[in-house]
Design an enzyme around this catalytic site. Structure first.
Site, PDB file in Angstrom:
ATOM      1  CG  LEU A 110       9.934  89.466 -68.171  1.00  0.00           C
ATOM      2  CD1 LEU A 110      10.393  90.226 -69.392  1.00  0.00           C
ATOM      3  CD2 LEU A 110       8.864  88.454 -68.529  1.00  0.00           C
ATOM      4  CG  ASP A 111      16.688  87.534 -64.381  1.00  0.00           C
ATOM      5  OD1 ASP A 111      16.515  86.313 -64.451  1.00  0.00           O
ATOM      6  OD2 ASP A 111      17.814  88.065 -64.406  1.00  0.00           O
ATOM      7  CG  ASP A 112      13.702  90.197 -59.509  1.00  0.00           C
ATOM      8  OD1 ASP A 112      13.972  89.957 -58.324  1.00  0.00           O
ATOM      9  OD2 ASP A 112      14.390  90.943 -60.222  1.00  0.00           O
ATOM     10  CB  VAL A 149      14.279  83.924 -59.714  1.00  0.00           C
ATOM     11  CG1 VAL A 149      14.878  83.457 -58.396  1.00  0.00           C
ATOM     12  CG2 VAL A 149      15.336  83.884 -60.804  1.00  0.00           C
ATOM     13  NE  ARG A 157      17.956  83.889 -63.944  1.00  0.00           N
ATOM     14  CZ  ARG A 157      19.247  83.933 -64.260  1.00  0.00           C
ATOM     15  NH1 ARG A 157      19.907  82.808 -64.421  1.00  0.00           N
ATOM     16  NH2 ARG A 157      19.881  85.073 -64.375  1.00  0.00           N
TER      17      ARG A 157
END
Length: 646
Positions: free
Chosen positions: A379-381, A384, A457
Site C-alpha cells: 500500500l505504501d508504494d 506514492v 501516505r
C-alpha cells in the site's frame, strides 16, 4: 512573492541544480532508479553459508570480498550490530563469525577472538534467536529440540483457527512455509569444508529464553506448553505427507520467477533449501530459478561484496519522481516522466494475492516494492506511485494517460483499509497480536497491522485525488492519525527511523486532507519537530528509538534523510517561515558534497523494529533534493501551503 534575497536564491538554485544533475545521471537506461539496500551482517553471512549448505563450488573471489565487508562492519565491541554503530547483537555475531570461519579466517585472529569472547560472555551461540538456532540446527550445531516446533500441518488448518498463515504478515508467510518442510525433514548441511563452531557454545547453558521481552507471561506459558505437546505428538504419516506437498505447492505457486519467493532473501533462500530437501536436482527449473533469484541480490564492488535483503526499484523510482517534479526543471520533469512510464506496466492487475483472503471482493491494482512481487503488492508504494502519476497528469507531463492506473491503484488502497481506519503495508486487519507470543515469534515482527506512516501516505493520496473530508474512508483515516498521535506530538514510524519519519508522514497526509497550520494536531506535530532539532540545524534519530521502554526522543547525530523528512513535515504543517526550517535548509546546503549529493553512514530505514534495519543508499540523495526544492518553491511562490499529499 520571493522571500529569498538574490544571493540566497542563487545559492539554493545551485544546490538544487547540482543534486538534480547527479540524480539524473543515476537513472537507468529504461527510465528507473534503483539504489543499494543494505542491512546488517546476517544476510551476507547467510549467503556464504547457503553455498556450503548446498555443497556448491564457491566463488572464492566473491567469498574474499564478502569477508572484507564483514570485517569492516564489525563493531568496536567485538561483535556485529544491527545497524551502524549499534549495540552488540548475538545473532548477527554468531552468523558473521560462522561465515568468516567458513571463508577461512583463523579463529585465533584478533577479530575472531574478540567476537568469540563476547558471544561466550553472553551464554554462547545457543542464546541466539530462533532463526539463528535453525541455521545452527541445519549445520548440526544444535539439536532441533532447541527450536520451537513448527509442524507443516499448520498449512492445512482452516482459516478460522487462531494460528493460521493468513493471520501472519506476508514476510512471515513466505519465510515460514518452505521452512515448515525443512523443520519436518531436519536435513543436515553438506558442509564440504567440515567447518563447525563448537567453540561458540558454553557447556550446560540452556537455549535462549522461551519468552522474548515483548511477550506476555500468560501467553508465553500457554504456547510453551503447546510446544511441548507438539514435540511429543506422533504425526500421522499420510497427514505429514499431505502437509509437505501443500507447502511445496504453495511455494511453487508464489515462486515469482527470478525475483524470488516474496522477493526477500530469507524466503528465497528457504525455497532453495526446501526444493533441495525434497530431492529436486540443481538444474530443476523451480530450484534453479529460486537459486538464481538469490544471486541477483548480490552487490559486488572492487574490494567488497554483500547480499541485499531485497531490492527497492519501485519505491526508489516513485520517490525520485516526486523529488524531480518538485524541482520544476524541464530535464528533471522529462526524467520523472520516463520513470513513471517504467512504473506503469508494473501495476499488478491480474493477480489476487494473499491480501485477497481478507478482502476477496477488492480488484487488484497495487504496485510492489521490488521489480516483481505480484502476490504481495504494498500500500505504501501504491499510494506514492499514484500520487506521483496524479501530480504528473496535473502538471502537463502525462495528460490523461495515467487515469486508469490511478483509479485502479486508489480502488485497491481503499479496499484494503483496516477496520480501525488505518492501513498496513500488505494486508488489511492483520492485527492478531496474540501471535507475537508464540515461541517462533521471538523477533516480535510476525504481523502487519496498520501503522501511522503508511496511513499518512494513504490519507494523502485520497486527499490529493480530491476525495472530500466527509468521505468515510478519508474521514476514518484522518481520525486514525489524530488518535495515534503521541502526547509529545509525534507519530511512530514503522518503515523509517522513526518518530521523525512517522511525524513527516502523518503531517504530509493530514495537510493534504485539509488540516491547517492552526489545527491542534498539526501544531503539536510541528512543535515536536522544532523541539528536537540538533544544534547543527539538522535532525537525527537512532534505531534505539524502537526500544520497548521508549520514554521520549533521545538526541542522535544529524542525517541528511532525517533532516529532509523533518523539513518536509514542518513545511506540510505550514511552518516554512519558521527559523528552524531555515536552519535545516542551511544544514543541507552545508553538508552537500562535491558530487552534488549527500551521504550518511547511519541507518534510517526500518525492517523489523528491534530486529532488522535498513540503509537505503538513495535516501540521503533524493530526500534532501526534495526538501530544498520545496523550500525554494514555497518561499518564492504566492502560497505557503503544500499542494500535494506527500
Amino acid at each position: 512573492m520571493n522571500q529569498l534575497n538574490p544571493a540566497e536564491f542563487l545559492e539554493m538554485e545551485g544546490a538544487i541544480r547540482a543534486a538534480t544533475d547527479a540524480i539524473l545521471a543515476e537513472q537507468k537506461p529504461d527510465g528507473h532508479w534503483v539504489y543499494e539496500l543494505e542491512a546488517d551482517a546476517t544476510i551476507p553471512a547467510e549467503y556464504v553459508l547457503l553455498v556450503h549448505y548446498l555443497a556448491e563450488t564457491p566463488n572464492l573471489e566473491l567469498e574474499r570480498k564478502i569477508g572484507v565487508y564483514l570485517r569492516r562492519i564489525q563493531g568496536a565491541h567485538g561483535g556485529w550490530p544491527l545497524y551502524h554503530e549499534g549495540a552488540f547483537d548475538i545473532s548477527a555475531t554468531v552468523k558473521a563469525y560462522f561465515a568468516l570461519k567458513m571463508i577461512g579466517d583463523d579463529i585465533d585472529a584478533p577479530h575472531m577472538v574478540r567476537a568469540r569472547e563476547e558471544i561466550r560472555k553472553r551464554g554462547g551461540a545457543i542464546k541466539a534467536n530462533v532463526f539463528t538456532r535453525i541455521l545452527l540446527a541445519l549445520y548440526g550445531q544444535t539439536s532441533w529440540s532447541n527450536i520451537p516446533t513448527i509442524p507443516p500441518e499448520l498449512i492445512l488448518l482452516p482459516r478460522w483457527f487462531p494460528v493460521h498463515l493468513s493471520k501472519m504478515s506476508y514476510w512471515a508467510r513466505t519465510v515460514i512455509v518452505p521452512l515448515l518442510v525443512m523443520a519436518a525433514k531436519q536435513p543436515l548441511a553438506r558442509n564440504p569444508r567440515n567447518i563447525h563452531i563448537d567453540e561458540l557454545f558454553v557447556p550446560g547453558v540452556p537455549a535462549a529464553s522461551p519468552r522474548a521481552p515483548h511477550q506476555s507471561a500468560g501467553w508465553s506459558a500457554f504456547f510453551a506448553g503447546l510446544d511441548k505437546v507438539l514435540k511429543a505428538v506422533p504425526w500421522p504419516t499420510g497427514l505429514r505427507a499431505a502437509a509437505i506437498e501443500e507447502c511445496r505447492r504453495w511455494t511453487t505457486e508464489r515462486l515469482n520467477g527470478e525475483d524470488g519467493l516474496g522477493a526477500i532473501y530469507p524466503a528465497m533462500a528457504n525455497s532453495v533449501m526446501m526444493y533441495d530437501v525434497l530431492g529436486y536436482a540443481p538444474n530443476h527449473p523451480n530450484r534453479a530459478i529460486a537459486r538464481k533469484s538469490v544471486e541477483k541480490l548480490l552487490i559486488v564492488k572492487d574490494e567488497e561484496a554483500y547480499c541485499q535483503p531485497c531490492v527497492s526499484p519501485v519505491w526508489d523510482t516513485a520517490l525520485v519522481a516526486h523529488a524531480l517534479m518538485e524541482t520544476k526543471d524541464e530535464k528533471a520533469n522529462a526524467a520523472a516522466a520516463r520513470g513513471l512510464e517504467w512504473l506503469k506496466p508494473l501495476q499488478v492487475l491480474d493477480v489476487a494475492g494473499d491480501w485477497a483472503e481478507e478482502k476477496p471482493d477488492v480488484p487488484p491494482g497495487g504496485w510492489a516494492f521490488q521489480y516483481r512481487n505480484d502476490h504481495y503488492p504494498d500500500l505504501d508504494d501504491t499510494a506514492v506511485v499514484v500520487m506521483a502519476m496524479d501530480r504528473a497528469r496535473h502538471s502537463g507531463l502525462a495528460e490523461r494517460q495515467y487515469d486508469d492506473a490511478i483509479l485502479r491503484g486508489a480502488m485497491w488502497v481503499g479496499g484494503l483499509q483496516s477496520r480501525n481506519g488505518g492501513w498496513g503495508a500488505f494486508d488489511a486487519d492483520n492485527s492478531y497480536t496474540y501471535l507475537n507470543n508464540i515461541p517462533f515469534a521471538d523477533h516480535g515482527a510476525l504481523l502487519d497491522p496498520p501503522t501511522e506512516d503508511v496511513s499518512g501516505r494513504c490519507v494523502g493520496m485520497f486527499a490529493q485525488l480530491g476525495v472530500g473530508k466527509d468521505d468515510p474512508r478519508l474521514k476514518a483515516g484522518i481520525d486514525y492519525l489524530i488518535q495515534t498521535q503521541r502526547e509529545d506530538g509525534s507519530w511512530w514510524g514503522r518503515w523509517g527511523v522513526n518518530y521523525i519519519y512517522g511525524t513527516w508522514s502523518a503531517l504530509a497526509g493530514l495537510n493534504g486532507a485539509g488540516l491547517g497550520p492552526d489545527h491542534g494536531t498539526m501544531k503539536r506535530g510541528a512543535h515536536w519537530l522544532v523541539e528536537i532539532q540538533n544544534p547543527d540545524g539538522g535532525w537525527g534519530e537512532n534505531c534505539d528509538s524502537y526500544k520497548l521502554d521508549y520514554k521520549g526522543y533521545e538526541p542522535a547525530p544529524s542525517t541528511a534523510s532525517q533532516t529532509a523528512w523533518a523539513l518536509l513535515g514542518l513545511m506540510a504543517a505550514g511552518e516554512v517561515d519558521h527559523p528552524a526550517v531555515a536552519r535545516g535548509i542551511n544544514y543541507l546546503k552545508a553538508t552537500q558534497e562535491a558530487d552534488g549529493l549527500w551521504s550518511q553512514p547511519h541507518y534510517t530505514g526500518g525492517g523489523f523494529p528491534r530486529v532488522f534495519y535498513l540503509n537505503y543508499h538513495g535516501y540521503p540523495k533524493f530526500f534532501p533534493l526534495w526538501a530544498l526544492a520545496r523550500y525554494r518553491n514555497l518561499k518564492s511562490g504566492n502560497s505557503r501551503r503544500v499542494e500535494y499529499g506527500l
